[in-house]
Design a protein around this motif. Structure first.
Motif, mmCIF file in Angstrom:
data_model
loop_
_atom_site.group_PDB
_atom_site.id
_atom_site.type_symbol
_atom_site.label_atom_id
_atom_site.label_comp_id
_atom_site.label_asym_id
_atom_site.label_seq_id
_atom_site.Cartn_x
_atom_site.Cartn_y
_atom_site.Cartn_z
ATOM 1 N N PHE B 75 1.007 -0.861 0.107
ATOM 2 C CA PHE B 75 0.013 -0.224 0.317
ATOM 3 C C PHE B 75 1.113 1.237 0.075
ATOM 4 O O PHE B 75 1.026 2.492 -1.243
ATOM 5 C CB PHE B 75 -0.783 -0.069 1.314
ATOM 6 N N ILE B 79 2.111 3.679 -2.817
ATOM 7 C CA ILE B 79 2.159 5.772 -2.707
ATOM 8 C C ILE B 79 3.504 6.175 -2.831
ATOM 9 O O ILE B 79 3.641 7.485 -3.729
ATOM 10 C CB ILE B 79 1.586 6.275 -0.892
ATOM 11 N N PRO B 82 5.741 10.508 -0.661
ATOM 12 C CA PRO B 82 4.330 11.632 -0.797
ATOM 13 C C PRO B 82 5.361 12.931 -0.684
ATOM 14 O O PRO B 82 4.207 13.873 -1.579
ATOM 15 C CB PRO B 82 3.407 11.595 -0.096
ATOM 16 N N THR B 83 6.529 13.180 -0.362
ATOM 17 C CA THR B 83 6.759 14.218 0.335
ATOM 18 C C THR B 83 7.062 14.425 -1.598
ATOM 19 O O THR B 83 7.241 15.812 -1.158
ATOM 20 C CB THR B 83 8.054 14.413 1.434
ATOM 21 N N ALA B 131 -10.459 8.727 4.122
ATOM 22 C CA ALA B 131 -9.776 9.192 4.893
ATOM 23 C C ALA B 131 -10.595 9.543 6.133
ATOM 24 O O ALA B 131 -9.748 9.736 7.116
ATOM 25 C CB ALA B 131 -9.877 10.952 3.639
ATOM 26 N N TYR B 156 13.438 14.362 16.279
ATOM 27 C CA TYR B 156 12.868 15.564 16.175
ATOM 28 C C TYR B 156 13.812 16.347 17.574
ATOM 29 O O TYR B 156 13.429 18.247 16.985
ATOM 30 C CB TYR B 156 11.637 15.206 17.620
ATOM 31 N N PRO B 161 13.478 17.395 10.483
ATOM 32 C CA PRO B 161 12.034 17.804 9.522
ATOM 33 C C PRO B 161 12.138 16.198 10.209
ATOM 34 O O PRO B 161 12.260 14.932 9.250
ATOM 35 C CB PRO B 161 11.953 18.122 8.544
ATOM 36 N N ILE B 162 9.915 15.663 10.436
ATOM 37 C CA ILE B 162 9.276 14.491 10.339
ATOM 38 C C ILE B 162 8.329 14.511 9.736
ATOM 39 O O ILE B 162 7.618 15.661 9.610
ATOM 40 C CB ILE B 162 8.899 13.965 11.991
ATOM 41 N N ALA B 163 7.422 14.695 8.466
ATOM 42 C CA ALA B 163 6.671 14.751 7.665
ATOM 43 C C ALA B 163 5.826 13.903 8.713
ATOM 44 O O ALA B 163 5.615 12.477 8.762
ATOM 45 C CB ALA B 163 7.020 14.109 6.227
ATOM 46 N N ILE B 164 4.345 14.577 8.940
ATOM 47 C CA ILE B 164 3.050 13.712 9.408
ATOM 48 C C ILE B 164 2.328 12.178 8.721
ATOM 49 O O ILE B 164 2.676 11.891 9.723
ATOM 50 C CB ILE B 164 1.957 14.884 9.577
ATOM 51 N N HIS B 165 3.382 12.565 7.729
ATOM 52 C CA HIS B 165 2.262 11.103 7.339
ATOM 53 C C HIS B 165 3.073 9.858 8.005
ATOM 54 O O HIS B 165 2.742 8.938 7.982
ATOM 55 C CB HIS B 165 2.176 11.073 5.724
ATOM 56 N N PHE B 167 4.050 9.847 10.539
ATOM 57 C CA PHE B 167 3.456 9.287 12.149
ATOM 58 C C PHE B 167 2.095 8.257 11.400
ATOM 59 O O PHE B 167 1.847 7.121 12.258
ATOM 60 C CB PHE B 167 2.823 10.508 12.651
ATOM 61 N N LEU B 168 1.472 8.125 10.407
ATOM 62 C CA LEU B 168 0.212 7.386 9.862
ATOM 63 C C LEU B 168 0.614 6.137 9.518
ATOM 64 O O LEU B 168 0.602 5.106 9.801
ATOM 65 C CB LEU B 168 -0.497 8.025 9.177
ATOM 66 N N TYR B 169 2.277 5.913 9.453
ATOM 67 C CA TYR B 169 2.784 4.666 8.430
ATOM 68 C C TYR B 169 2.966 3.498 9.836
ATOM 69 O O TYR B 169 2.804 2.601 9.461
ATOM 70 C CB TYR B 169 4.431 4.543 8.343
ATOM 71 N N ILE B 172 -1.051 2.206 10.625
ATOM 72 C CA ILE B 172 -1.657 1.333 9.213
ATOM 73 C C ILE B 172 -0.848 0.318 9.449
ATOM 74 O O ILE B 172 -1.475 -1.035 9.027
ATOM 75 C CB ILE B 172 -0.700 1.789 7.722
#
Lengths: 399, 399
Positions: B75, B79, B82-83, B131, B156, B161-165, B167-169, B172
């Motif tokens: 999945f 993608i 995505p950045t 979503a 951090y 930088p930590i992209a917000i997505h 945190f989603l991985y 998932i």
């Protein structure tokens, strides 16, 4: 077509910040109607004057030839509280959203021109969005930037939990601007961070960034706290004309000018003229009456406004409230004060027992209304006109 | 049915952490086949022995009667990045994913029993996710907890930088366990945080939390760094038998036991017996030969293993490499060392010019192979057998 300078002056009326003014000047110079966005909560369609500050600004844009986009943020409302912790925040059904939207429309079109207003629902695009698309959106912002937002910063610093989906909501609000192709977004000063996210995301999606215009949060009748239903310092736009009139007449002279700046549709030049007249000795009460008339006409009609004024004046004549009532501050040590104590401390009665007797006899009025309840409390910072018998008056502020 | 104690002993073989052992005991006691999950990258189907550590553990579960779920995390692979910052990480197409899955299957079924293996793709459920559902998932974890993950914490803290997505991985990956109804999830020690997220999410979704079993990251041939293609210290499962054999014979005796623990299918009792024999004086080389035979048989076949051994022994006989070669450490100051320098420093030639002449004459061998290139470099931590002429040998380690 209004001159560009004048348009900018109208747009900046009462605003807190305009980012970036030069971009707005260029957008205005393009001559095309701008798409002006303001977002509203899908749950609370019972508006008070505080809510109308943004609507008034939308209206000003409409009068300048632009298009108002009234966005109902129903997508997250229909999700409810996904943590499941707040059981009172039940997800809205689609029917409730539609019903709330109708209630909004009944209210906002007292201010906005329906012909130049798009009522939009962010569920239209967010409801179609896949998890994969949301991941793409989330990739466009960093954790550190999000933690710079004032409330997140404080909560993180003090160890209060922030659920991860809370980081997604500003991105969704920002993406709304992309989906709506907003040229300008309006919001309260507390929304600045989110409005700026919209700018960033528009750039990511190849759009010119929206101009961000923040409006101050309107103070309530106490002139101190923000106008809010829970604080009881509000004027609802559905309140009866007499109540509206009484409340508006009760505000301090300072607050009156603030309200006029943010709530009156009268042109800035007229407002400037009134200020000169008051400085030259005109009674500010005259201005307050005009302003109260304008507001009642807006939310009821001209007749209602005229009647409210007549009723008010009749009560004053009847009660023979003099023009210059002594202003008296009473110390209440931070808590509320009973009316009986207030009457005694203000010297309007010789004792608390006289105060109670006068109330029992129907001889005490508060803001022109007879007091029936001896247990009535005056709140801290409240200012009221108390009258005992025919001749004793005091404008009392509880400190 | 294997006894419960023996099953637990097999499962714990080589494992780093088992959370929570008591839960596993109860699940095993239920008698039903457990659903055992291990997740794999959809992009890198060219496996080396390091990758097989998890597969071997899956196989052990299969032999105990359980079901292996080989999850391809396609999945997020589809993608891409995505950045948009990592242009080399192009999104995989569905065709590429299917192709990679085939390549995986050709490899993993040398270890796993196809009858008891489910090959799964998380796009099956994540591709369907909206979503709104992902927001619900994100609500089940906090920012602070996510920032506790070691790599996030470091990034951090150091302002990377930590992209917000990102945190989603982990969410998932955790949700995959929900969708798969995993009883057990296996992963490398570096995956512990993500595996624990799976436990949390399963509880949220009303499932019994999965048991988390982490396996160590396999060291490469150098015995120091993790086995990896880019470090060149790996044995690919497609390498020719002779190369596999040579590489396996080159590992240190310590590393041999480590490899046997994590890579051999021989029962623990046999391994214990070998250890006793070596302690009593048996040449560890015998064990190494048996182990190398086992690995080659697994990834090629028995004949290939026999031939590789015969070839290896023939080279040794021909080269008459004695059993006890002196072990020599050479200091190279951290960098690689030319073979010419190595020969001189090891005392196998009197000078670098003699070393060069011997190479030109074909009189130098490295691990039994003739050296043709005078510019050959020995890497730091590399151990090789060098031979000059018929009789001079050295087992050289570059320090």
């Amino acid at each position: 077509m209004v001159e560009a300078d004048e348009a900018l002056r109208v747009i900046k009326r009462g605003c807190d910040e305009l980012l970036i003014e030069q971009e707005l000047v260029e957008k205005l110079a393009s001559g095309r109607p701008l798409r002006v966005k303001a977002g509203f909560d899908p749950t609370a369609p019972d508006l008070h004057l505080g809510h109308t500050v943004l609507l008034n600004k939308l209206r000003q844009f409409q009068l300048l030839g632009h298009e108002a986009m009234f966005l109902i943020g129903d997508f997250t409302g229909m999700i409810g509280d996904p943590t499941g912790k707040n059981v009172t925040r039940k997800p809205l059904t689609r029917d409730q959203v539609i019903e709330n939207a109708r209630t909004y429309e009944q209210q906002i079109f007292k201010i906005l021109d329906p012909e130049k207003t798009l009522v939009m629902f962010n569920s239209s695009w967010m409801g179609e969005m896949s998890a994969a698309d949301l991941i793409g959106l989330a990739a466009k912002h960093t954790v550190a930037r999000m933690l710079e937002r004032d409330d997140f910063h404080k909560r993180y610093g003090s160890g209060q939990p922030i659920a991860i989906h809370e980081f997604l909501y500003p991105l969704i609000q920002g993406y709304d601007s992309v989906a709506m192709k907003a040229d300008v977004e309006l919001g309260g000063t507390d929304q600045k961070f989110n409005l700026l996210v919209g700018r960033e995301l528009q750039k990511h999606y190849g759009q010119a960034p929206q101009v961000v215009l923040t409006m101050p949060i309107l103070e309530g009748l106490d002139g101190v706290n923000k106008m809010s239903k829970s604080l009881g310092n509000y004027i609802g736009i559905h309140e009866p004309p007499n109540e509206m009139f009484g409340k508006l007449m009760s505000v301090s002279d300072d607050l009156m000018w603030r309200y006029i700046e943010l709530l009156s549709f009268e042109p800035l030049d007229s407002v400037a003229q009134w200020k000169r007249e008051v400085a030259a000795g005109r009674n500010p009460r005259d201005i307050k009456v005009m302003f109260a008339q304008e507001i009642i006409t807006r939310f009821h009609d001209k007749d209602a406004a005229v009647r409210a004024l007549a009723d008010f004046e009749a009560r004053f004549r009847e009660g023979a409230i003099p023009d210059n009532i002594p202003e008296i501050r009473i110390e209440a040590g931070g808590g509320p004060l009973s009316i009986v104590q207030a009457l005694k401390q203000a010297g309007l009665t010789a004792s608390t027992s006289e105060a109670m007797r006068m109330i029992e006899q129907g001889g005490v009025k508060i803001n022109g209304e007879k007091v029936g309840d001896k247990a009535l409390l005056l709140l801290k910072d409240e200012t009221v006109v108390l009258q005992v018998g025919k001749r004793k008056f005091g404008k009392i502020t509880v400190a």
